[in-house]
Design a protein around this motif. Structure first.
Motif, PDB file in Angstrom:
ATOM      1  N   ILE A 135       0.810  -1.004   0.085  1.00 36.55           N
ATOM      2  CA  ILE A 135      -0.100   0.194  -0.098  1.00 36.55           C
ATOM      3  C   ILE A 135       0.902   1.406  -0.174  1.00 36.55           C
ATOM      4  O   ILE A 135       1.726   1.296   0.854  1.00 36.55           O
ATOM      5  CB  ILE A 135      -1.025  -0.030   1.377  1.00 36.55           C
ATOM      6  CG1 ILE A 135      -1.889  -1.369   1.226  1.00 36.55           C
ATOM      7  CG2 ILE A 135      -1.796   1.156   1.175  1.00 36.55           C
ATOM      8  CD1 ILE A 135      -2.425  -1.536   2.514  1.00 36.55           C
ATOM      9  N   TYR A 136       0.749   2.209  -1.040  1.00 35.77           N
ATOM     10  CA  TYR A 136       1.407   3.410  -0.989  1.00 35.77           C
ATOM     11  C   TYR A 136       0.851   4.578  -0.352  1.00 35.77           C
ATOM     12  O   TYR A 136      -0.529   4.376  -0.321  1.00 35.77           O
ATOM     13  CB  TYR A 136       1.896   3.667  -2.642  1.00 35.77           C
ATOM     14  CG  TYR A 136       2.684   2.850  -3.471  1.00 35.77           C
ATOM     15  CD1 TYR A 136       4.056   2.793  -2.855  1.00 35.77           C
ATOM     16  CD2 TYR A 136       2.257   1.761  -3.860  1.00 35.77           C
ATOM     17  CE1 TYR A 136       5.006   1.828  -3.520  1.00 35.77           C
ATOM     18  CE2 TYR A 136       3.122   0.844  -4.813  1.00 35.77           C
ATOM     19  CZ  TYR A 136       4.557   1.063  -4.419  1.00 35.77           C
ATOM     20  OH  TYR A 136       5.299   0.209  -4.898  1.00 35.77           O
ATOM     21  N   ASN A 137       1.381   5.324  -0.035  1.00 32.63           N
ATOM     22  CA  ASN A 137       0.701   6.740   0.356  1.00 32.63           C
ATOM     23  C   ASN A 137      -0.195   6.459   1.774  1.00 32.63           C
ATOM     24  O   ASN A 137      -1.216   7.105   1.498  1.00 32.63           O
ATOM     25  CB  ASN A 137       0.099   7.452  -0.570  1.00 32.63           C
ATOM     26  CG  ASN A 137       1.105   8.063  -1.691  1.00 32.63           C
ATOM     27  OD1 ASN A 137       2.445   8.112  -1.245  1.00 32.63           O
ATOM     28  ND2 ASN A 137       0.548   7.978  -2.950  1.00 32.63           N
ATOM     29  N   GLY A 138       0.018   5.598   2.493  1.00 33.30           N
ATOM     30  CA  GLY A 138      -0.704   5.286   3.720  1.00 33.30           C
ATOM     31  C   GLY A 138      -2.163   5.105   3.162  1.00 33.30           C
ATOM     32  O   GLY A 138      -3.012   5.599   3.901  1.00 33.30           O
ATOM     33  N   GLY A 139      -2.553   4.079   2.407  1.00 32.81           N
ATOM     34  CA  GLY A 139      -3.651   3.496   2.187  1.00 32.81           C
ATOM     35  C   GLY A 139      -4.435   4.181   0.921  1.00 32.81           C
ATOM     36  O   GLY A 139      -5.293   3.808   0.530  1.00 32.81           O
ATOM     37  N   ASP A 140      -3.722   5.468   0.417  1.00 27.56           N
ATOM     38  CA  ASP A 140      -4.509   5.891  -0.812  1.00 27.56           C
ATOM     39  C   ASP A 140      -4.284   4.936  -1.966  1.00 27.56           C
ATOM     40  O   ASP A 140      -5.276   4.953  -2.679  1.00 27.56           O
ATOM     41  CB  ASP A 140      -3.827   7.411  -1.257  1.00 27.56           C
ATOM     42  CG  ASP A 140      -4.258   8.238  -0.250  1.00 27.56           C
ATOM     43  OD1 ASP A 140      -4.909   8.124   0.842  1.00 27.56           O
ATOM     44  OD2 ASP A 140      -3.351   9.326  -0.298  1.00 27.56           O
ATOM     45  N   SER A 141      -3.155   4.131  -2.468  1.00 25.13           N
ATOM     46  CA  SER A 141      -3.049   3.636  -3.491  1.00 25.13           C
ATOM     47  C   SER A 141      -2.464   1.752  -3.123  1.00 25.13           C
ATOM     48  O   SER A 141      -1.642   1.851  -2.650  1.00 25.13           O
ATOM     49  CB  SER A 141      -2.206   4.292  -4.344  1.00 25.13           C
ATOM     50  OG  SER A 141      -1.072   3.529  -4.784  1.00 25.13           O
ATOM     51  N   GLU A 153      -6.436  -4.831 -10.229  1.00 25.32           N
ATOM     52  CA  GLU A 153      -6.490  -3.867  -8.933  1.00 25.32           C
ATOM     53  C   GLU A 153      -5.667  -4.567  -7.880  1.00 25.32           C
ATOM     54  O   GLU A 153      -6.327  -4.447  -6.739  1.00 25.32           O
ATOM     55  CB  GLU A 153      -7.779  -3.496  -8.739  1.00 25.32           C
ATOM     56  CG  GLU A 153      -8.503  -2.471  -9.670  1.00 25.32           C
ATOM     57  CD  GLU A 153      -9.623  -2.293  -9.427  1.00 25.32           C
ATOM     58  OE1 GLU A 153     -10.604  -2.985  -8.433  1.00 25.32           O
ATOM     59  OE2 GLU A 153     -10.414  -1.400 -10.241  1.00 25.32           O
TER      60      GLU A 153
END
Lengths: 227, 306
Positions: A10-16, A213
């Motif tokens: 998970i990148y950016n703390g859950g965003d992506s 996804e």
């Protein structure tokens, strides 16, 4: 041989979310294709395997070794077991085909005698014996990719990882590259390839993992390209 | 092992030539720094030599009254020699003092005549005291003053002590030499830092130019040393070239300064350069190697996450 256990990224703390609870195994001498749209997580998956990227959760095993617990200093040794091929070839432009392949052996600290023996063999395997002294800009796209494959196999790795190897190639060159990968697989090396190319997958008739996804949505042992 | 080293040296030199202009800049900056290091070294030698020279001339002279008895003087000499700070005490008798005086003024008719008029020897004996260190004179002078205070007023021995005239000169000299040395060390440190920074950037540029090659190296499983080695070697090559260049630049300078320093400090800087060439080579080229390697290692660890 390779075991992904519930791997998430998970990148950016859950965003992506790049990968979500991915679990699968690859047996020795398998030829596995990973298909999916851009951004489905194929490249991230391969980066996990060579410890270029770290999972947010879960573990990746290579044989009995947890890939992400390998000390930094030991990583080069680990990566020598894996040959990599990329869409953009990543050849050194100022070196000939022969030197590009020899460079991989030099970097591994092999002797000049070994280099003189193995480089011609690797180039012969990819059908480039006639062009060993050409520079990358003098070679066609397919030929460049074959040099890259020769470079990937010259150190006799256990696995070849090919990230979109045919992405920049015309249909004939694509066919040749896939045939070479198949030949390498027949000689006993595990191959993991990502691709967009429906024709390649359908012609191969090997195992296909389909991703979407960040999740594995299909895993067929003699798969077709279905999306 | 040997094969690896050979390849590293080869790659290091290729890196040097490919970035010829950047390399040139790094070599020049390093040369300036090493030049300062070399100058500090030579000026330090010069100052030390002159300091030794001057310190050697410094002593305390204790002048006795003419009526002083030789046995009392010898007693004082013995007690002085017993002091740990005292290196040497030279006794000059009244006769010797007179001979020296006559010798010194042999062209001065008037003085000699005046001396003859007197008939008797007006000069007292004296003790010349040398200490091991300039800083120790104070203690010795204090010891002598104590002696002077405690002596029998009816039968005086010590006439005067010349330390306190010399004291100021000695202190000033020590302070000047100390300041010059401190100043040159500060200049050296500033330049060393500048050099490290500039070499660091040079190597960083070299890394940037060959980033593609580096990513391929990592891809094929090159060890960290295989990737770093050539860059470190490149830094070392800068250092060696800059060191040799510095020695070449220093040569005409010391050749030109040699006679002047000979006359002024009794220390020929050119003879020192020639006589200690091995030492200078070791220090200057050695500093270059250390500087170059240090800057490269810093640049690599900072900008090359291998």
């Amino acid at each position: 041989m390779i075991y992904f256990d519930n791997v998430s990224k998970i990148y950016n703390g859950g965003d992506s979310i790049a990968l979500q609870n991915v679990t699968f195994q690859v047996a020795p001498q398998e030829f596995v294709s990973i298909v999916g749209h851009s951004g489905a997580g194929k490249t991230t998956l391969l980066k996990m395997l060579i410890a270029e990227d770290f999972p947010t959760d879960g573990t990746v095993f290579f044989e009995s070794l947890n890939v992400h617990s390998i000390p930094r200093g030991q990583l080069p040794n680990f990566r020598r077991k894996i040959g990599t091929v990329f869409q953009d070839f990543k050849l050194l432009p100022h070196k000939t085909a022969w030197e590009n392949v020899a460079f991989a052996m030099e970097a591994n600290g092999r002797t000049d005698e070994e280099i003189a023996e193995n480089v011609p063999q690797a180039l012969a395997l990819v059908d480039l014996s006639a062009k060993i002294l050409q520079f990358p800009h003098e070679l066609s796209g397919g030929e460049k990719q074959r040099v890259a494959i020769a470079r990937a196999i010259v150190n006799q790795p256990d696995i070849i990882i090919a990230d979109e190897p045919t992405g920049n190639l015309d249909p004939i060159a694509t066919y040749e590259v896939v045939q070479i990968l198949k030949k390498i697989n027949d000689l006993g090396t595990t191959v993991i390839m990502t691709t967009h190319n429906k024709g390649v997958i359908d012609a191969l008739g090997r195992r296909v993992i389909t991703m979407d996804e960040g999740k594995i949505i299909r895993d067929d042992s003699e798969g077709k390209y279905v999306l | 092992m040997w094969t690896g080293f050979k390849r590293m040296v080869h790659a290091g030199f290729i890196g040097f030539w490919r970035n010829a202009y950047v390399s040139l800049a790094a070599v020049f900056v390093m040369t300036v720094t090493l030049f300062v290091v070399g100058s500090v070294l030579l000026v330090g030698q010069l100052l030390n030599a002159s300091l030794v020279e001057i310190r050697d001339k410094v002593d305390i002279n204790v002048y006795m009254v003419p009526s002083a008895q030789e046995e009392d003087i010898v007693k004082l000499q013995t007690s002085l020699e017993a002091l740990p700070d005292v290196r040497e005490v030279t006794y000059t008798s009244r006769e010797e003092a007179l001979t020296a005086f006559q010798e010194r003024h042999k062209d001065d008719e008037l003085t000699i005549q005046a001396l003859d008029e007197l008939g008797d020897n007006p000069l007292g004996a004296s003790l010349a005291i040398r200490a091991a260190e300039t800083s120790q004179y104070e203690g010795i002078a204090n010891f002598i003053s104590d002696q002077q205070i405690n002596e029998d007023p009816a039968n005086p021995l010590i006439d005067r002590v010349n330390y306190f005239q010399n004291k100021e000169a000695i202190e000033k000299l020590t302070a000047i030499i100390g300041a010059v040395e401190r100043g040159s060390y500060i200049a050296m440190i500033i330049l060393v830092i500048a050099t490290v920074l500039i070499t660091l950037n040079t190597v960083r540029l070299a890394i940037f130019t060959s980033r593609e090659e580096i990513s391929v190296m990592r891809l094929v499983g090159a060890s960290n040393m295989f990737i770093r080695g050539p860059f470190i070697l490149q830094g070392i090559v800068y250092g060696i070239i800059a060191g040799v260049l510095t020695l070449l630049v220093l040569y005409p300078i010391v050749l030109w300064l040699g006679p002047a320093t000979e006359g002024f400090f009794q220390f020929n800087i050119f003879s020192y350069y020639i006589g200690h060439f091995g030492y200078l080579f070791f220090v200057i080229v050695g500093s270059g190697i250390v500087l170059g390697a240090l800057a490269s290692i810093l640049a690599i660890t900072r900008y090359l996450r291998v």
